[in-house]
Design a protein around this motif. Sequence first.
Motif, PDB file in Angstrom:
ATOM      1  N   GLY A   1     -25.046  41.804  77.883  1.00  0.00           N
ATOM      2  CA  GLY A   1     -25.224  43.029  76.979  1.00  0.00           C
ATOM      3  C   GLY A   1     -23.795  43.524  76.912  1.00  0.00           C
ATOM      4  N   PRO A   2     -23.571  44.404  76.259  1.00  0.00           N
ATOM      5  CA  PRO A   2     -22.247  45.052  76.076  1.00  0.00           C
ATOM      6  C   PRO A   2     -21.523  45.784  77.372  1.00  0.00           C
ATOM      7  N   ARG A   3     -20.354  45.308  77.592  1.00  0.00           N
ATOM      8  CA  ARG A   3     -19.684  45.860  78.962  1.00  0.00           C
ATOM      9  C   ARG A   3     -18.201  46.061  78.263  1.00  0.00           C
ATOM     10  N   ASP A   4     -17.747  47.227  78.981  1.00  0.00           N
ATOM     11  CA  ASP A   4     -16.606  47.930  78.580  1.00  0.00           C
ATOM     12  C   ASP A   4     -15.406  46.754  79.141  1.00  0.00           C
ATOM     13  N   GLU A   5     -15.560  46.062  80.067  1.00  0.00           N
ATOM     14  CA  GLU A   5     -14.529  45.096  80.734  1.00  0.00           C
ATOM     15  C   GLU A   5     -14.344  43.813  79.806  1.00  0.00           C
ATOM     16  N   ARG A   6     -15.375  43.716  78.949  1.00  0.00           N
ATOM     17  CA  ARG A   6     -15.002  42.116  78.472  1.00  0.00           C
ATOM     18  C   ARG A   6     -15.854  42.283  77.014  1.00  0.00           C
ATOM     19  N   PRO A   7     -15.194  41.423  75.930  1.00  0.00           N
ATOM     20  CA  PRO A   7     -15.947  41.438  74.624  1.00  0.00           C
ATOM     21  C   PRO A   7     -17.219  40.610  74.872  1.00  0.00           C
TER      22      PRO A   7
ATOM     23  N   GLU B   1     -35.981  13.559  88.016  1.00  0.00           N
ATOM     24  CA  GLU B   1     -36.064  14.004  89.535  1.00  0.00           C
ATOM     25  C   GLU B   1     -35.808  15.401  89.704  1.00  0.00           C
ATOM     26  N   TRP B   2     -35.275  16.070  88.758  1.00  0.00           N
ATOM     27  CA  TRP B   2     -34.882  17.598  88.916  1.00  0.00           C
ATOM     28  C   TRP B   2     -34.644  18.219  87.507  1.00  0.00           C
ATOM     29  N   LEU B   3     -34.376  19.401  87.592  1.00  0.00           N
ATOM     30  CA  LEU B   3     -34.499  20.195  86.449  1.00  0.00           C
ATOM     31  C   LEU B   3     -33.490  21.325  86.585  1.00  0.00           C
ATOM     32  N   LEU B   4     -32.672  21.674  85.389  1.00  0.00           N
ATOM     33  CA  LEU B   4     -31.634  22.614  85.669  1.00  0.00           C
ATOM     34  C   LEU B   4     -31.966  23.584  84.213  1.00  0.00           C
ATOM     35  N   MET B   5     -32.321  24.800  84.549  1.00  0.00           N
ATOM     36  CA  MET B   5     -32.681  25.649  83.419  1.00  0.00           C
ATOM     37  C   MET B   5     -31.469  26.763  83.486  1.00  0.00           C
ATOM     38  N   LEU B   6     -30.669  26.997  82.161  1.00  0.00           N
ATOM     39  CA  LEU B   6     -29.529  28.023  82.211  1.00  0.00           C
ATOM     40  C   LEU B   6     -30.080  28.752  81.056  1.00  0.00           C
ATOM     41  N   THR B   7     -30.276  30.110  80.981  1.00  0.00           N
ATOM     42  CA  THR B   7     -30.724  30.872  79.902  1.00  0.00           C
ATOM     43  C   THR B   7     -30.077  32.494  79.866  1.00  0.00           C
ATOM     44  N   ASP B   8     -30.172  33.088  78.999  1.00  0.00           N
ATOM     45  CA  ASP B   8     -30.050  34.632  79.162  1.00  0.00           C
ATOM     46  C   ASP B   8     -31.415  34.950  78.817  1.00  0.00           C
ATOM     47  N   ILE B   9     -31.487  36.496  78.825  1.00  0.00           N
ATOM     48  CA  ILE B   9     -32.829  36.901  78.877  1.00  0.00           C
ATOM     49  C   ILE B   9     -33.743  36.510  77.667  1.00  0.00           C
ATOM     50  N   THR B  10     -33.223  36.157  76.478  1.00  0.00           N
ATOM     51  CA  THR B  10     -34.000  35.938  75.242  1.00  0.00           C
ATOM     52  C   THR B  10     -34.851  34.609  75.809  1.00  0.00           C
ATOM     53  N   GLY B  11     -34.232  33.609  76.734  1.00  0.00           N
ATOM     54  CA  GLY B  11     -34.989  32.454  77.284  1.00  0.00           C
ATOM     55  C   GLY B  11     -35.797  32.578  78.257  1.00  0.00           C
ATOM     56  N   LEU B  12     -35.797  33.884  78.791  1.00  0.00           N
ATOM     57  CA  LEU B  12     -36.543  34.230  79.949  1.00  0.00           C
ATOM     58  C   LEU B  12     -38.140  33.640  79.972  1.00  0.00           C
ATOM     59  N   PRO B  13     -38.577  34.207  78.950  1.00  0.00           N
ATOM     60  CA  PRO B  13     -40.182  33.811  78.816  1.00  0.00           C
ATOM     61  C   PRO B  13     -40.321  32.367  78.659  1.00  0.00           C
TER      62      PRO B  13
ATOM     63  N   VAL C   1     -29.442  38.569  82.671  1.00  0.00           N
ATOM     64  CA  VAL C   1     -30.290  39.518  82.357  1.00  0.00           C
ATOM     65  C   VAL C   1     -29.383  40.913  82.244  1.00  0.00           C
ATOM     66  N   PRO C   2     -29.586  41.915  81.764  1.00  0.00           N
ATOM     67  CA  PRO C   2     -28.971  43.346  81.380  1.00  0.00           C
ATOM     68  C   PRO C   2     -28.739  43.846  82.906  1.00  0.00           C
ATOM     69  N   SER C   3     -29.672  43.663  83.777  1.00  0.00           N
ATOM     70  CA  SER C   3     -29.490  44.709  85.020  1.00  0.00           C
ATOM     71  C   SER C   3     -30.485  44.302  86.130  1.00  0.00           C
ATOM     72  N   ASP C   4     -30.273  44.464  87.461  1.00  0.00           N
ATOM     73  CA  ASP C   4     -31.183  44.093  88.180  1.00  0.00           C
ATOM     74  C   ASP C   4     -32.557  44.399  88.129  1.00  0.00           C
ATOM     75  N   ALA C   5     -32.830  45.395  87.430  1.00  0.00           N
ATOM     76  CA  ALA C   5     -34.235  45.793  87.242  1.00  0.00           C
ATOM     77  C   ALA C   5     -34.847  44.946  86.277  1.00  0.00           C
ATOM     78  N   ASP C   6     -34.187  43.923  85.544  1.00  0.00           N
ATOM     79  CA  ASP C   6     -34.830  43.250  84.913  1.00  0.00           C
ATOM     80  C   ASP C   6     -35.310  41.825  85.301  1.00  0.00           C
ATOM     81  N   CYS C   7     -34.756  41.644  86.436  1.00  0.00           N
ATOM     82  CA  CYS C   7     -35.222  40.151  87.309  1.00  0.00           C
ATOM     83  C   CYS C   7     -36.813  40.395  87.378  1.00  0.00           C
ATOM     84  N   GLN C   8     -37.351  39.171  87.089  1.00  0.00           N
ATOM     85  CA  GLN C   8     -38.843  39.071  87.197  1.00  0.00           C
ATOM     86  C   GLN C   8     -39.277  38.106  88.457  1.00  0.00           C
TER      87      GLN C   8
END
Length: 279
Positions: free
Chosen positions: A211-217, A154-166, A187-194
């Motif tokens: 993607g890489p961030r200074d504040e976390r591994p 009756e419902w679907l939950l999808m969770l992905t990083d950008i590699t699964g976006l297509p 996604v890496p940035s707001d500009a990557d939203c579709q």
Amino acid sequence: MPANAEALSGAADHDHDHHDPYFEDYFLAETTSVVRLTPSMIRVVVKVDGGERLLPSGHPDEWVRLALSPDDATPVTIPVLMENGKWGRPDGSKHCPNRPYTIRRWDAERCEMVIDIVVHEGGVAAGWAMNAAVGDVVGICNPEGRFWMPKGSEWLLMLTDITGLPAVARVLEELADGFKVIVHVEVPSDADCQDIGTVADADIHWHACHGPRDERPGYTELSRIAGEISSLPDGPGYIYIAGEARAVSDCRKHFRDRLGFDKDRIDAIGYWIEGQARV
């Protein structure tokens, strides 16, 4: 089942355990268009030679292996069906490096395939895509897929990083009118939203932290995003997770162990492994 706009019109009636046998076949395809879709994604369109033979898997997340030239001086070649019934390279041609990519769209009448490729440094296919030109030849195979909603969902939950976006975008486009779906995409940035067209009852959340961030591994916060989901809709559902393998496994454990969701209604697919080349 044809992979077209009707493929998920009865998504909740599919049999989760049904899988047609895979039929091996290979094709050459010529690039007809290359477009930078977002800062982190390139869209490549190819025309498949002999594409009338191509057999869609029936899964909306279906993928092909994209074969590329071994070097600048060597053309792309594909295996051929030999007299003994096996696929091989009797001409002695080199094996071509290849990587799996989702079929974003397939136009059977025109034999045209759309493939969205994430841009990143050091990737075999990503490096090709960043320099791809009209006329480039690639090899592909018949597709395989994984997404398959259990009967009665009756419902679907999808969770992905950008590699699964297509894959997620194609699922959204093919879902039935009014079907309830919740989506989280890293996604890496707001500009990557579709902007994704869908007639489903869709609640889409974008997380600009990939993607890489200074504040976390690490490159992904997918497990954190999953951990912040504290409840699920009522009734039987289906959870589809795609991204970095260890993060995907953590997400699956969260839904299964912490939220008590039926593990048989979860598909968790590791698209890549941090620190390793995607093969």
